[in-house]
Scaffold this motif. Sequence first.
Motif, short mmCIF file in Angstrom:
data_model
loop_
_atom_site.label_atom_id
_atom_site.label_comp_id
_atom_site.label_asym_id
_atom_site.label_seq_id
_atom_site.Cartn_x
_atom_site.Cartn_y
_atom_site.Cartn_z
N ARG A 1 39.09 41.12 35.26
CA ARG A 1 40.22 40.37 34.71
C ARG A 1 40.34 40.68 33.23
O ARG A 1 39.36 40.71 32.50
CB ARG A 1 40.03 38.87 34.90
N ARG B 1 38.31 30.19 34.89
CA ARG B 1 39.31 30.66 35.88
C ARG B 1 38.66 31.47 36.99
O ARG B 1 39.15 32.52 37.41
CB ARG B 1 40.42 31.45 35.18
N HIS C 1 45.85 42.24 45.82
CA HIS C 1 46.52 41.03 45.34
C HIS C 1 47.95 41.00 45.85
O HIS C 1 48.70 41.96 45.70
CB HIS C 1 46.50 41.01 43.81
N PHE D 1 33.65 40.07 37.73
CA PHE D 1 33.04 39.19 38.72
C PHE D 1 32.40 40.04 39.83
O PHE D 1 32.93 41.09 40.19
CB PHE D 1 34.09 38.27 39.36
N TYR E 1 45.42 37.05 48.79
CA TYR E 1 44.96 38.43 48.86
C TYR E 1 44.96 38.89 50.31
O TYR E 1 44.84 38.09 51.25
CB TYR E 1 43.53 38.56 48.32
N ILE F 1 31.57 43.43 46.29
CA ILE F 1 32.89 43.70 45.72
C ILE F 1 32.92 43.18 44.28
O ILE F 1 32.49 42.06 44.02
CB ILE F 1 34.02 43.01 46.51
N LEU G 1 40.07 44.04 48.22
CA LEU G 1 41.18 43.10 48.31
C LEU G 1 42.39 43.60 47.55
O LEU G 1 42.27 44.17 46.48
CB LEU G 1 40.76 41.73 47.74
N ASN H 1 45.94 28.00 39.17
CA ASN H 1 46.88 28.72 40.03
C ASN H 1 46.20 29.00 41.36
O ASN H 1 44.98 28.78 41.51
CB ASN H 1 47.35 30.03 39.38
N GLN I 1 46.07 32.06 44.45
CA GLN I 1 46.45 33.44 44.71
C GLN I 1 46.18 33.78 46.17
O GLN I 1 45.29 33.21 46.80
CB GLN I 1 45.64 34.37 43.78
N PHE J 1 40.64 43.75 42.22
CA PHE J 1 39.42 44.00 42.96
C PHE J 1 39.15 45.47 43.17
O PHE J 1 40.06 46.27 43.37
CB PHE J 1 39.48 43.29 44.32
N GLY J 2 37.87 45.81 43.13
CA GLY J 2 37.45 47.15 43.50
C GLY J 2 37.44 47.31 45.01
O GLY J 2 37.60 46.32 45.74
N LEU K 1 50.73 35.30 43.21
CA LEU K 1 50.10 34.22 42.47
C LEU K 1 51.12 33.11 42.28
O LEU K 1 52.26 33.39 41.90
CB LEU K 1 49.61 34.73 41.11
N TYR L 1 49.81 40.06 31.67
CA TYR L 1 49.26 39.00 32.51
C TYR L 1 47.73 38.95 32.35
O TYR L 1 47.08 40.00 32.29
CB TYR L 1 49.61 39.22 33.98
N THR L 2 47.20 37.74 32.33
CA THR L 2 45.75 37.62 32.19
C THR L 2 45.12 36.85 33.33
O THR L 2 43.91 36.71 33.39
CB THR L 2 45.40 36.89 30.88
N ASP L 3 45.91 36.31 34.25
CA ASP L 3 45.35 35.45 35.28
C ASP L 3 44.88 36.20 36.52
O ASP L 3 44.11 35.67 37.30
CB ASP L 3 46.39 34.41 35.72
N THR L 4 45.36 37.37 36.72
CA THR L 4 45.07 38.07 37.98
C THR L 4 43.74 38.80 37.92
O THR L 4 43.41 39.45 36.94
CB THR L 4 46.19 39.07 38.30
N GLN L 5 42.97 38.65 38.99
CA GLN L 5 41.76 39.46 39.14
C GLN L 5 42.12 40.66 40.01
O GLN L 5 42.75 40.51 41.04
CB GLN L 5 40.65 38.66 39.83
N THR M 1 29.45 35.86 37.16
CA THR M 1 30.56 36.16 36.25
C THR M 1 29.98 36.78 34.99
O THR M 1 28.99 36.25 34.45
CB THR M 1 31.29 34.87 35.87
#
Lengths: 111, 118
Positions: free
Chosen positions: B97, A97, A45, B34, A35, B93, A43, A31, A33, B109-110, A48, B103-107, B49
């Motif tokens: 995930r 990923r 999001h 990450f 940001y 940073i 960042l 995919n 994405q 971020f802090g 996606l 949903y499992t694809d989105t990271q 990672t």
Amino acid sequence: SQQGEEDPQALSIQEGENATMNCSYKTSINNLQWYRQNSGRGLVHLILIRSNEREKHSGRLRVTLDTSKKSSSLLITASRAADTASYFCASSSGSARQLTFGSGTQLTVLP
Amino acid sequence: GAVVSQHPSRVICKSGTSVKIECRSLDFQATTMFWYRQFPKQSLMLMATSNEGSKATYEQGVEKDKFLINHASLTLSTLTVTSAHPEDSSFYICSARGTYRGYTDTQYFGPGTRLTVL
């Protein structure tokens, strides 16, 4: 991981205009994405789009994906001064990923 | 979206000291975290990672003995910059995930940690 490319590097527009940013990536993806990052911040999001999708909308955002050209675009319609930020695309690939980020576009929306 | 926190947000230290940065996922379990580094006006570069309970995988060119990563629980990962030098000054940073609202694809971020080494 090799960084993707984004263009333009910087974009300055008037409030109310549309802003288009382009992104190219190097490998097959799961995919892609997008940001947003305000200066000195983390960042956020935005959206996606999966590899089997060609277009996606979210509010004033429209993202397209062309896997044959390994490219994506982000369109922000009716821009606002608050949209001023850096925008990054990030491609997700491999079993882990991991995200590979593009070089970013600095968008400035003038009031 | 999901919330990821980082602490501290800003740290200034003397050359030679070690600095620990914490990354926490507040409302979901992060199976993978990450760590990225970002220099001024540049993009994010992945450093490593980490999967909960196992050793981190470092990207090429990142010294694992200098940047120690621990991911001891599903909500906490730490990055320790050992014997920091001025060239380590950067914006660090983290992202997390896991499964959030299905949903499992989105990271996620802090907010980042600004490290300045004098």
